[in-house]
Design a protein around this motif. Structure first.
Motif, short mmCIF file in Angstrom:
data_model
loop_
_atom_site.label_atom_id
_atom_site.label_comp_id
_atom_site.label_asym_id
_atom_site.label_seq_id
_atom_site.Cartn_x
_atom_site.Cartn_y
_atom_site.Cartn_z
N HIS A 142 14.04 1.03 17.87
CA HIS A 142 12.97 0.93 18.86
C HIS A 142 11.78 1.76 18.40
N GLN A 143 10.68 1.62 19.12
CA GLN A 143 9.47 2.42 18.93
C GLN A 143 9.13 3.05 20.28
N ASP A 144 8.90 4.33 20.30
CA ASP A 144 8.67 5.03 21.57
C ASP A 144 7.41 4.55 22.29
N GLU A 145 6.44 4.05 21.53
CA GLU A 145 5.19 3.60 22.13
C GLU A 145 5.42 2.42 23.09
N ILE A 146 6.50 1.71 22.94
CA ILE A 146 6.83 0.63 23.87
C ILE A 146 7.02 1.18 25.27
N TYR A 147 7.56 2.38 25.36
CA TYR A 147 7.89 2.98 26.65
C TYR A 147 6.79 3.91 27.16
N ILE A 148 6.05 4.52 26.25
CA ILE A 148 4.98 5.45 26.64
C ILE A 148 3.70 5.02 25.92
N PRO A 149 2.90 4.17 26.53
CA PRO A 149 1.69 3.67 25.85
C PRO A 149 0.59 4.72 25.81
N THR A 150 -0.10 4.79 24.69
CA THR A 150 -1.29 5.62 24.55
C THR A 150 -2.47 4.71 24.24
N ARG A 151 -3.66 5.29 24.23
CA ARG A 151 -4.85 4.50 23.94
C ARG A 151 -5.25 4.57 22.47
N ASP A 152 -4.61 5.46 21.71
CA ASP A 152 -5.10 5.68 20.33
C ASP A 152 -3.98 5.87 19.31
N ARG A 153 -2.77 5.39 19.63
CA ARG A 153 -1.63 5.46 18.70
C ARG A 153 -1.26 6.91 18.37
N SER A 154 -1.43 7.82 19.33
CA SER A 154 -1.17 9.23 19.05
C SER A 154 0.15 9.74 19.61
N TRP A 173 17.88 7.75 12.31
CA TRP A 173 17.54 6.94 11.15
C TRP A 173 16.10 6.46 11.36
N VAL A 174 15.29 6.49 10.31
CA VAL A 174 13.90 6.06 10.43
C VAL A 174 13.56 5.09 9.30
N ILE A 175 12.51 4.31 9.52
CA ILE A 175 11.95 3.47 8.46
C ILE A 175 10.59 4.04 8.11
N PRO A 176 10.51 4.83 7.02
CA PRO A 176 9.26 5.50 6.67
C PRO A 176 8.10 4.51 6.54
N GLY A 177 6.97 4.87 7.09
CA GLY A 177 5.78 4.05 6.98
C GLY A 177 5.69 2.91 7.98
N SER A 178 6.72 2.71 8.80
CA SER A 178 6.72 1.56 9.72
C SER A 178 5.73 1.72 10.86
N HIS A 179 5.12 2.89 10.97
CA HIS A 179 4.14 3.15 12.03
C HIS A 179 2.73 2.72 11.66
N VAL A 221 12.20 17.65 14.06
CA VAL A 221 11.74 16.40 13.46
C VAL A 221 10.59 15.87 14.30
N PHE A 222 9.44 15.68 13.68
CA PHE A 222 8.29 15.08 14.35
C PHE A 222 8.20 13.62 13.93
N PHE A 223 7.95 12.71 14.88
CA PHE A 223 7.82 11.31 14.49
C PHE A 223 6.82 10.58 15.38
N ASN A 224 6.05 9.71 14.76
CA ASN A 224 5.01 8.96 15.44
C ASN A 224 5.59 7.93 16.39
N GLY A 225 4.88 7.62 17.48
CA GLY A 225 5.38 6.71 18.49
C GLY A 225 5.57 5.28 18.02
N TYR A 226 4.95 4.90 16.91
CA TYR A 226 5.12 3.56 16.37
C TYR A 226 6.21 3.50 15.29
#
Length: 312
Positions: A142-154, A173-179, A221-226
């Motif tokens: 999944h991508q967290d942005e699906i559940y918590i939308p932002t206006r600027d992909r932050s 598990w992550v897919i690097p660069g998928s954001h 671990v820090f990870f982008n919402g996308y």
């Protein structure tokens, strides 16, 4: 210009230490995640573990976490819980770690590092305390942005390991660069109830690119919402406890929901905590959080409940 329209000044900024190198910031922008090993001390981890048990035992006034009998062990209290949503609503300890100085320092450098004019301001809108006992499921892609939308992909998660996170006990598990594309993949129900909880799974990408994020206790671990990520079932004999909080650029509105008479363009939920820099929308005020939390259950939880039911 009216008071409500006055832009924030340097005087009302919350300063935090800058702890990341330019190389670390660049790694996050490129890959969508970053690991800082043992950023949280052993003493801090132990404080969070104690508070996890205190929460599970109903130690804070809360409708969804009622006090448990004194003779019940901490392990018995914890073993039913997959995740507690918004524990910082009732726990001052969790709120303290939502504002952890070093974590917020890193956030002030990477949350919106993809935006050329970002000033480092960050706000928090969610915390989640995963207990994940042995046999408990993980969460599908999944991508967290699906559940918590932002206006600027932050949108960004800060994931504090309260135990060593390994493949065996269900690490990320992550897919690097998928954001990077800023694309939200479609979702569907999965048929892997033994592996994952009830949440739907994202699909339409190359899963072979996934890498495990095994980290020692105290790491963040820090990870982008996308960023596409998942976790697997805990197949070990130990817990995989994690406190993950979600943050975003304070200059972005938070259109988490739209109220009657409200425009999608201006929707902005105000149940947030500024943690770095300034909140340009502070003039709107802040919503008071409810004195409650929400519990995420899974198949393992339901099976435990059934085994405790009296037989006929």
């Amino acid at each position: 210009m009216s008071t409500m329209e006055t832009a924030p000044t340097l005087e009302n900024r919350r300063t935090v230490p800058r702890i990341l190198s330019d190389e670390q910031v660049a790694f996050f922008v490129e890959n969508g995640y970053l690991v800082l090993e043992r950023l949280v001390t052993d003493t801090e981890v132990e404080e969070l573990r104690r508070d996890t048990a205190h929460l599970a035992r109903g130690g804070y006034p809360c409708e969804n976490l009622q006090p448990l009998p004194a003779e019940l062990t901490d392990d018995e209290a914890l073993r039913r819980i997959l995740c507690i949503h918004q524990p910082h609503f009732i726990s001052p300890v969790i709120e303290k770690y939502v504002k952890h100085e070093k974590i917020c320092g890193a956030l002030s450098q990477i949350t919106a590092a993809h935006l050329p004019f970002w000033d480092g301001s960050v706000k928090c809108m969610q915390s989640m305390l995963f207990v994940k006992p042995p046999t408990f499921q993980g969460q599908a892609w999944h991508q967290d942005e699906i559940y918590i939308p932002t206006r600027d992909r932050s949108l960004i998660g800060a994931w504090i390991a309260l135990d060593d996170a390994t493949i065996e006990n269900g690490c990320l598990w992550v897919i690097p660069g998928s954001h990077k594309a800023g694309y939200l993949y479609p979702q569907r129900k999965h048929d892997e109830a033994e592996e994952y909880d009830f949440a739907p799974q994202s699909y339409g990408f190359d899963e072979s690119l996934a890498v495990p994020v095994e980290v020692p206790v105290g790491s963040v671990v820090f990870f982008n919402g996308y960023l596409l990520h998942k976790s697997l079932k805990n197949r070990s004999e130990v817990y995989r406890r994690v406190l993950v909080s979600h943050y975003m650029n304070a200059w972005s509105l938070l259109p988490w929901s739209v109220k009657d008479g409200e425009s999608v363009a201006t929707a902005d939920r105000r149940n947030v905590i500024p943690v770095a820099g300034a909140d340009p929308y502070a003039w709107k005020g802040y919503d008071n959080p409810p004195s409650n939390v929400w519990l995420r259950t899974c198949k393992a939880t339901e099976e435990l409940k059934r085994t405790d039911e009296p037989s006929e």
